[in-house]
Write a protein that holds these residues in place. Structure first.
Motif, mmCIF file in Angstrom:
data_model
loop_
_atom_site.group_PDB
_atom_site.id
_atom_site.type_symbol
_atom_site.label_atom_id
_atom_site.label_comp_id
_atom_site.label_asym_id
_atom_site.label_seq_id
_atom_site.Cartn_x
_atom_site.Cartn_y
_atom_site.Cartn_z
ATOM 1 N N GLY A 122 42.322 51.218 89.535
ATOM 2 C CA GLY A 122 42.772 51.655 88.222
ATOM 3 C C GLY A 122 43.451 50.558 87.429
ATOM 4 O O GLY A 122 43.848 50.765 86.277
ATOM 5 N N ASP A 123 43.588 49.365 88.028
ATOM 6 C CA ASP A 123 44.248 48.252 87.343
ATOM 7 C C ASP A 123 43.374 47.735 86.199
ATOM 8 O O ASP A 123 42.153 47.609 86.341
ATOM 9 N N GLU A 124 44.014 47.402 85.098
ATOM 10 C CA GLU A 124 43.284 46.845 83.966
ATOM 11 C C GLU A 124 42.856 45.416 84.289
ATOM 12 O O GLU A 124 43.660 44.606 84.744
ATOM 13 N N ILE A 125 41.577 45.094 84.060
ATOM 14 C CA ILE A 125 41.089 43.749 84.337
ATOM 15 C C ILE A 125 40.814 42.970 83.045
ATOM 16 O O ILE A 125 40.789 41.738 83.056
ATOM 17 N N ALA A 126 40.606 43.682 81.949
ATOM 18 C CA ALA A 126 40.358 42.989 80.684
ATOM 19 C C ALA A 126 40.508 43.961 79.524
ATOM 20 O O ALA A 126 40.495 45.181 79.701
ATOM 21 N N LYS A 127 40.639 43.369 78.341
ATOM 22 C CA LYS A 127 40.752 44.171 77.119
ATOM 23 C C LYS A 127 39.945 43.483 76.018
ATOM 24 O O LYS A 127 39.936 42.251 75.924
ATOM 25 N N ILE A 128 39.226 44.286 75.244
ATOM 26 C CA ILE A 128 38.498 43.758 74.096
ATOM 27 C C ILE A 128 39.102 44.382 72.849
ATOM 28 O O ILE A 128 39.121 45.597 72.706
ATOM 29 N N THR A 129 39.637 43.543 71.980
ATOM 30 C CA THR A 129 40.247 44.034 70.750
ATOM 31 C C THR A 129 39.645 43.285 69.570
ATOM 32 O O THR A 129 39.235 42.127 69.706
ATOM 33 N N GLY A 130 39.576 43.950 68.434
ATOM 34 C CA GLY A 130 38.995 43.248 67.308
ATOM 35 C C GLY A 130 39.042 44.000 66.008
ATOM 36 O O GLY A 130 39.617 45.078 65.897
ATOM 37 N N ASP A 131 38.410 43.382 65.048
ATOM 38 C CA ASP A 131 38.324 43.914 63.702
ATOM 39 C C ASP A 131 36.907 44.388 63.475
ATOM 40 O O ASP A 131 35.958 43.592 63.454
ATOM 41 N N TRP A 132 36.741 45.692 63.316
ATOM 42 C CA TRP A 132 35.424 46.289 63.184
ATOM 43 C C TRP A 132 34.702 45.777 61.944
ATOM 44 O O TRP A 132 33.512 45.466 61.976
ATOM 45 N N LYS A 133 35.432 45.627 60.848
ATOM 46 C CA LYS A 133 34.796 45.209 59.603
ATOM 47 C C LYS A 133 34.405 43.734 59.629
ATOM 48 O O LYS A 133 33.321 43.356 59.201
#
Length: 200
Positions: A122-133
């Motif tokens: 259940g540990d977080e291994i990565a995150k993807i964040t961004g600007d949709w526009k």
């Protein structure tokens, strides 16, 4: 030591190009390496009853299944979601059907966030964040260090007017080679356009 991963996931650069499907129910995306050679394809599997239901039910609630195959049509990974009503959970499985990642998505003012977790711990291994526009996304590990980027690659104004083709580039840090985690991260990154479309 991690088990060997499919050759498809050993690359550090992926160029994704949507193949326009005028039936609009199930688009396909071709995947190329940095040399311009096709290395795979992303296909959306959709059944007849699902096609019928898209006319009646919001597709954001419906299940979907994306298959990543190599140029020889050998399955490399599958991304799937069950029925959902709000902020779905998506699973990434390897060619043997073993879960290698759990994706959860959140939306905040056109800035989607995808967290990728280990299905066992259940540990977080990565995150993807961004600007949709603006179509700029950053891929970071659980410590906040950058692992890669996703950028939109436009194909020229005229082509964009006459087709709905989407092109984007996924770039992964060459130093990041942890097997199962890389499969989950790359699989999520290269299908992000399809996932976003199914979630809109």
């Amino acid at each position: 030591m991690n088990k060997q991963i499919p050759t498809f996931f050993l690359s550090d650069e992926y160029f994704i190009d949507e193949k326009v499907n005028f039936l609009k129910f199930a688009n396909e995306y071709k995947v190329y390496n940095d040399q311009g050679a096709q290395i795979g394809i992303i296909k959306q599997r959709i059944s007849g009853w699902q096609k019928a239901l898209t006319l009646l039910i919001d597709k954001r609630m419906m299940p979907f299944k994306l298959e990543i195959t190599d140029v020889n049509d050998q399955l490399q990974a599958t991304i799937s979601r069950g029925w959902t009503f709000w902020m779905s959970k998506i699973t990434v499985t390897d060619p043997m059907g073993v879960e290698v990642g759990i994706i959860k998505q959140k939306f905040k003012f056109f800035k989607p966030t995808f967290t990728i977790s280990n299905p066992v711990s259940g540990d977080e291994i990565a995150k993807i964040t961004g600007d949709w526009k603006a179509w700029n996304f950053n891929i970071t590990n659980n410590a906040g260090a950058e692992l890669g980027k996703i950028n939109k690659k436009w194909a020229g104004a005229m082509k964009e007017i006459f087709t709905t083709a989407d092109k984007y580039n996924v770039s992964i840090d060459p130093n990041y080679a942890e097997s199962d985690q890389k499969v989950a991260i790359v699989a999520t990154a290269i299908t992000i356009d399809m996932v976003l479309k199914e979630s809109k």
